[in-house]
Motif scaffolding. Structure first.
Motif, PDB file in Angstrom:
ATOM      1  N   PHE A  40      48.809   7.211 -71.699  1.00  0.00           N
ATOM      2  CA  PHE A  40      47.420   6.793 -71.363  1.00  0.00           C
ATOM      3  C   PHE A  40      47.732   5.520 -72.566  1.00  0.00           C
ATOM      4  O   PHE A  40      47.188   4.857 -71.739  1.00  0.00           O
ATOM      5  N   LEU A  48      43.269  12.332 -68.402  1.00  0.00           N
ATOM      6  CA  LEU A  48      44.416  12.647 -67.811  1.00  0.00           C
ATOM      7  C   LEU A  48      44.312  14.428 -67.402  1.00  0.00           C
ATOM      8  O   LEU A  48      45.476  14.200 -66.146  1.00  0.00           O
ATOM      9  N   ALA A  74      45.860   3.570 -69.279  1.00  0.00           N
ATOM     10  CA  ALA A  74      44.652   2.590 -69.983  1.00  0.00           C
ATOM     11  C   ALA A  74      44.665   0.991 -68.788  1.00  0.00           C
ATOM     12  O   ALA A  74      43.680   0.227 -69.007  1.00  0.00           O
ATOM     13  N   ILE A 132      40.489  10.670 -72.928  1.00  0.00           N
ATOM     14  CA  ILE A 132      41.735  10.864 -73.546  1.00  0.00           C
ATOM     15  C   ILE A 132      42.041  12.093 -72.022  1.00  0.00           C
ATOM     16  O   ILE A 132      42.055  11.723 -71.325  1.00  0.00           O
TER      17      ILE A 132
END
Length: 875
Positions: free
Chosen positions: A691, A663, A626, A659
């Motif tokens: 994340f 990933l 992030a 997310i």
């Protein structure tokens, strides 16, 4: 836990009994006569003169525990008072020359004072002997007669201490032991101005101390103040200790915090952006006008909806075409190809319509995210499966592409870190490759030389190592041997097999196998084509019949009589066990397990297709993706973030689907890069599992995800979005250590005392921070009535008054402002006139009553500002 106590002064020993520097002495006598005690009046002794301020040239630097604001501070708050803490709590009054008489009772005057000067009012102290000298304008100095009000003792005492007498006893004990829980503090009552540099100095408060520090002939009495000096508007003061700091721009924590306003994410334009998907394939004509909303890693709470295009027909057409193109490589490998067609360089050997086996014959297609982890080479038909959603929804492919792009930009750095982690795996794989080659070569040699041998020849070949050749024979044949049968176990069950060695088996054969029959000499003597065999078969005429079959070897007959091999399937007994013990893969695994001690051997068996296959590993990166995403592509992470106005507070929630998609794309692309760089991996690992910042990974191994689960459900949050508070304002720039807590409410209010659950901050820039609350979703925040509380960062105990004009009502001393005190910027506080008193504070301290009350009034508690979650969520 401890409580804070304030006391006006602290003195011990002779200093507590002296009047100024004069210490009266007396001697007391007593006598006992026949049980009667007589105590005459004390005899007065000489008056002693104690050391005074004029005898001091400084003190050790270790006496200073803490300065406020700390030295070198670049943005100190302008509403606080500068202060210094001293380790010996009696130091400010140790050499006190006189006494002040406030309403609270006599108080010794400190012989030290803290002054604060602006950098444009005075130069830093200049070197001199015995002490540095500071030339100060008298107008900028605090009134020396009131210095008693700005010196006090602070003690941290246990919570169970409630009476003042007991507290004073503990303070005296701490004072004698120089405890860190009992300190003295000197404050400078000067109001600081914003955005200015300041010099704080600890100087003598008496003329005698001033003259001693300047190394001049004393010209004043011990009780005379160090300033002012008649006819002069400046004064030279020796400096015991000094430091510099700077105040920040106008705005205290409370002022800046009160500017924050809640703005709903939708009103602020956060969480969604619209993109044009009318031409999804650049090289092809447009399919018509079509748009789709795109979300990010954060979204407004409760806004999770399926992807819907403005033109549903175009959406269906796009998904169908995309599925075909994603499936094209796998379909091409499966479809039959006839001679002469593209992809068939040579005609098949048997008829037409054979499938293409060359894996290089593939179609160029978009990436099928997740294919390496799952092994699937086509898009699943189940619409709710995570792989279907990830690959067919535009917004999820965009997220996965962001992860792919990050790997492409940072591939050199990431691969360098990956090779650093691989460590000894490369050397282990080299050894495994050597062992695998040796095993294959040994297997071929065994097929050629050992497989044709009969049981007798095989046992003879193994005779040199028969003592190390482990065997297991049935317990039923124990009667035919001298082998010891183990006792039955606790349940009374006898063992079915007996462990031994080849040498032990032959030695225990009684008369079934004669000694020496397994030796090389005996075999050479009795071989089928040897001289002894030929003589035995020779007839009376001297002819040797050529079609007569050779007799069964003596060793083989003996082993058969022992019952360790049968006539119907001789290879199932002893011969089969011997050949299994000689298996090349087994022997190489034993050899390599000694060379490569590791846990992975427990997962391998000699019967595996490749028991000596390379070790497959993947590196692990703990960096929160992030942070990289928000630093590189903030508008893709949180659409609309750049347009958020200052002094805004917005409630968002994490987006599990985004997310998870990012990933998967990130790990998919990095696994491809690992393969390209010849890293030992099977492309099924999850190098990036984190994340958000935190101690735990956000996802487990992607290869373990069930194929039929929805996208995002395998995150640590279980598919639910955690709440995130987005804050933008000067508050964070001025006070970068601002803490944000989540606190459960009680009856719709904050509890009187609380610690709360601290948020994990993620800074976007110096004035914008995301505060993440792990484990707190919107439903829980509503049901349990949570609050979000901003807490002022406090480096230590602070004193001062709030900024601004006089309050409409002074409810408590905590509401006292500089405007109510009536002190302009850069001026010093005067005890007269007195502000207040407060209207709603029971038994409040009194202004100017004594130093302890002044400390209680000026003490600054951390400011806190709370937002109620139900209000932010629209409840």
């Amino acid at each position: 836990m401890s409580a804070r106590w304030f006391f006006s002064s602290a003195r011990l020993g002779a200093a507590a009994s002296a009047q100024g520097q004069a210490l009266a002495t007396s001697v007391r006598f007593a006598r006992d006569i026949d049980g009667r005690r007589e105590e005459p009046a004390p005899v007065q002794g000489p008056t002693l003169t104690l050391v005074g301020p004029g005898d001091v040239f400084g003190f050790e630097r270790t006496m200073v525990l803490r300065e406020e604001p700390p030295p070198g501070t670049a943005d100190a708050a302008e509403n606080v008072l500068a202060g210094v803490e001293l380790a010996h709590a009696d130091l400010p009054w140790l050499l006190s020359p006189g006494t002040a008489f406030p309403p609270g009772g006599p108080t010794p005057q400190p012989w030290l004072a803290l002054i604060v000067l602006a950098e444009d009012e005075a130069a830093p102290p200049r070197d001199a002997r015995p002490l540095p000298v500071l030339t100060a304008p008298v107008a900028a100095l605090p009134p020396p007669a009131e210095r008693w009000a700005w010196a006090h003792v602070e003690a941290r005492l246990p919570d169970n201490v409630t009476d003042e007498a007991g507290a004073r006893t503990l303070v005296e004990q701490g004072l004698r032991a120089h405890s860190a829980d009992v300190v003295a503090r000197l404050l400078c009552p000067r109001r600081l101005a914003p955005d200015r540099g300041w010099i704080a100095a600890l100087v003598p408060a008496t003329a005698a101390g001033r003259d001693a520090g300047l190394n001049v002939t004393p010209g004043g009495a011990a009780t005379e103040d160090a300033w002012p000096i008649a006819g002069r508007d400046t004064v030279d003061l020796p400096v015991y200790h000094w430091w510099r700091f700077r105040t920040g721009k106008a705005g205290t924590f409370e002022e800046l915090a009160r500017r924050l306003r809640f703005r709903p994410a939708a009103e602020a334009g956060l969480g969604s952006r619209t993109i044009d998907v009318g031409r999804p394939w650049p090289a092809e004509p447009t399919t018509g006008p079509a748009t789709v909303p795109l979300d990010g890693a954060l979204r407004p709470p409760g806004t999770a909806v399926p992807e819907t295009w403005s033109d549903p027909v175009a959406q269906d057409r796009f998904r169908t075409l995309l599925t075909q193109r994603l499936d094209a490589p796998a379909r091409r490998r499966e479809e039959p190809v006839t001679p002469g067609e593209e992809g068939a360089d040579q005609p098949p050997e048997e008829g037409d319509g054979q499938p293409v086996e060359d894996r290089d014959t593939v179609a160029v297609a978009p990436p099928l995210y997740g294919s390496h982890h799952t092994g699937r080479q086509t898009v699943p038909d189940e619409p709710d499966s995570w792989m279907n959603t990830l690959n067919l929804e535009v917004r999820r492919r965009v997220a996965a592409a962001l992860g792919t792009r990050y790997v492409q930009l940072e591939q050199e750095f990431l691969m360098a870190r990956a090779w650093e982690q691989v460590g000894e795996i490369r050397q282990a794989n080299r050894l495994l490759a050597t062992g695998e080659l040796a095993a294959v070569a040994a297997e071929r040699a065994q097929r050629k030389h050992l497989d044709p041998l009969g049981v007798a020849d095989l046992v003879t070949v193994m005779a040199p190592v028969s003592g190390r050749m482990a065997l297991s024979v049935p317990a039923s044949v124990a009667s035919e041997t001298t082998l010891a049968v183990p006792d039955p176990d606790e349940s009374g069950t006898a063992p079915e097999m007996i462990g031994t060695t080849l040498a032990g088996l032959l030695a225990s054969a009684k008369d079934k196998v004669l000694a020496g029959t397994a030796s090389t000499s005996f075999v050479r003597l009795t071989r089928s084509n040897g001289a002894l065999a030929r003589r035995a078969r020779r007839g009376a005429s001297g002819d040797t019949p050529g079609d007569e079959q050779p007799a069964d070897p003596v060793l083989a007959r003996g082993l058969r009589d022992m019952g360790v091999m049968g006539d119907d399937a001789p290879e199932n007994g002893l011969p089969g066990e011997l050949r299994a013990g000689l298996a090349a893969a087994r022997l190489q695994m034993l050899r390599m397990s000694d060379r490569i001690p590791a846990d992975f051997w427990a997962e391998r068996a000699p019967t595996d297709a490749r028991p000596l296959r390379p070790i497959m590993a993947h590196p692990k990166f703990t960096v929160p993706i992030a942070e990289e995403l928000l630093a590189r592509w903030p508008e893709w992470a949180l659409p609309g973030i750049s347009a958020l106005p200052p002094d805004s507070v917005t409630l968002l929630e994490t987006n599990p689907e985004f997310i998870a998609a990012l990933l998967v794309g990130l790990n998919h692309e990095f696994n491809r890069e690992l393969l390209w760089r010849e890293f030992p991996t099977d492309q099924r690992g999850t190098p990036f599992a984190r994340f958000w910042p935190g101690d735990d990974a956000d996802v487990e191994e992607i290869a373990l995800w069930p194929p039929d689960t929805p996208l995002g459900s395998r995150l640590r949050t279980g598919g639910q979005g955690n709440l995130v508070l987005l804050v933008r304002g000067d508050l964070l720039r001025r006070f970068p250590g601002t803490a944000l807590l989540a606190v459960r409410g009680v009856d719709g209010k904050l509890p009187p005392t609380f610690d709360g659950v601290p948020a994990t901050p993620l800074a976007l820039d110096e004035s914008t921070v995301l505060y993440l609350f792990a484990g707190l979703d919107a439903a829980r925040a509503r049901a349990e009535d949570w609050f979000f509380v901003f807490r002022e960062p406090m480096r230590g105990t602070q004193f001062g008054f709030d900024s601004g004009g006089p309050p409409e009502e002074l409810k408590t001393w905590a509401d006292l402002t500089w405007g109510a005190v009536g002190v302009p910027e850069a001026a010093c506080v005067r005890l007269d006139p007195a502000p207040g008193p407060p209207t709603r504070q029971p038994d409040p301290p009194l202004w100017g009553h004594d130093p302890a009350d002044m400390a209680r009034i000026a003490f600054q508690q951390p400011f806190q500002l709370a937002f109620r979650a139900t209000t932010l969520l629209g409840g």
